[in-house]
Design a protein around this motif. Sequence first.
Motif, PDB file in Angstrom:
ATOM      1  N   ALA A 127       5.585   3.536   7.911  1.00 58.45           N
ATOM      2  CA  ALA A 127       5.101   2.383   8.676  1.00 58.45           C
ATOM      3  C   ALA A 127       5.916   1.139   8.347  1.00 58.45           C
ATOM      4  O   ALA A 127       6.243   0.345   9.239  1.00 58.45           O
ATOM      5  CB  ALA A 127       3.618   2.145   8.385  1.00 58.45           C
ATOM      6  N   TRP A 128       6.256   0.970   7.061  1.00 59.26           N
ATOM      7  CA  TRP A 128       7.061  -0.199   6.677  1.00 59.26           C
ATOM      8  C   TRP A 128       8.451  -0.112   7.307  1.00 59.26           C
ATOM      9  O   TRP A 128       8.961  -1.100   7.824  1.00 59.26           O
ATOM     10  CB  TRP A 128       7.182  -0.310   5.162  1.00 59.26           C
ATOM     11  N   LEU A 129       9.056   1.060   7.285  1.00 61.35           N
ATOM     12  CA  LEU A 129      10.392   1.219   7.848  1.00 61.35           C
ATOM     13  C   LEU A 129      10.389   0.956   9.352  1.00 61.35           C
ATOM     14  O   LEU A 129      11.309   0.334   9.885  1.00 61.35           O
ATOM     15  CB  LEU A 129      10.931   2.615   7.543  1.00 61.35           C
ATOM     16  N   HIS A 130       9.335   1.384  10.033  1.00 53.19           N
ATOM     17  CA  HIS A 130       9.212   1.086  11.462  1.00 53.19           C
ATOM     18  C   HIS A 130       9.141  -0.430  11.674  1.00 53.19           C
ATOM     19  O   HIS A 130       9.818  -0.976  12.547  1.00 53.19           O
ATOM     20  CB  HIS A 130       7.985   1.771  12.051  1.00 53.19           C
ATOM     21  N   HIS A 131       8.326  -1.088  10.872  1.00 55.58           N
ATOM     22  CA  HIS A 131       8.228  -2.550  10.966  1.00 55.58           C
ATOM     23  C   HIS A 131       9.589  -3.197  10.715  1.00 55.58           C
ATOM     24  O   HIS A 131      10.000  -4.100  11.451  1.00 55.58           O
ATOM     25  CB  HIS A 131       7.199  -3.070   9.965  1.00 55.58           C
ATOM     26  N   TYR A 132      10.287  -2.728   9.696  1.00 54.34           N
ATOM     27  CA  TYR A 132      11.594  -3.289   9.333  1.00 54.34           C
ATOM     28  C   TYR A 132      12.600  -3.144  10.477  1.00 54.34           C
ATOM     29  O   TYR A 132      13.342  -4.074  10.782  1.00 54.34           O
ATOM     30  CB  TYR A 132      12.118  -2.577   8.092  1.00 54.34           C
TER      31      TYR A 132
END
Length: 97
Positions: free
Chosen positions: A66-71
């Motif tokens: 989820a963090w990588l998608h946000h990034y």
Amino acid sequence: MTDNGSCYRSKVFAQALGPGVKHRRTRPYRPQTNGKVERFNRTLSQEWAYVRAYDSEEARAAAYGAWLHHYNYHRPHTGIGGLTPSDRVHNLAGNYN
């Protein structure tokens, strides 16, 4: 691509790469080569890995996607004029040859 640490010069590391993988090394004393990945690692630690207490390493790993998608899709990057990385990549979905 790795730095020139002794662990990356070992035969064990070369075997781990496997056939068909070309190992590239950074030039010594050349921070421009790997500065972007070092900045990404710093962002990882500040915005994902240590931003909150996780119950386990599995919980931390589960939050990574989820963090990588946000990034990549929602977080503006000053180095590319406030765009997201997905804005900069053409044919992101791979629909065009």
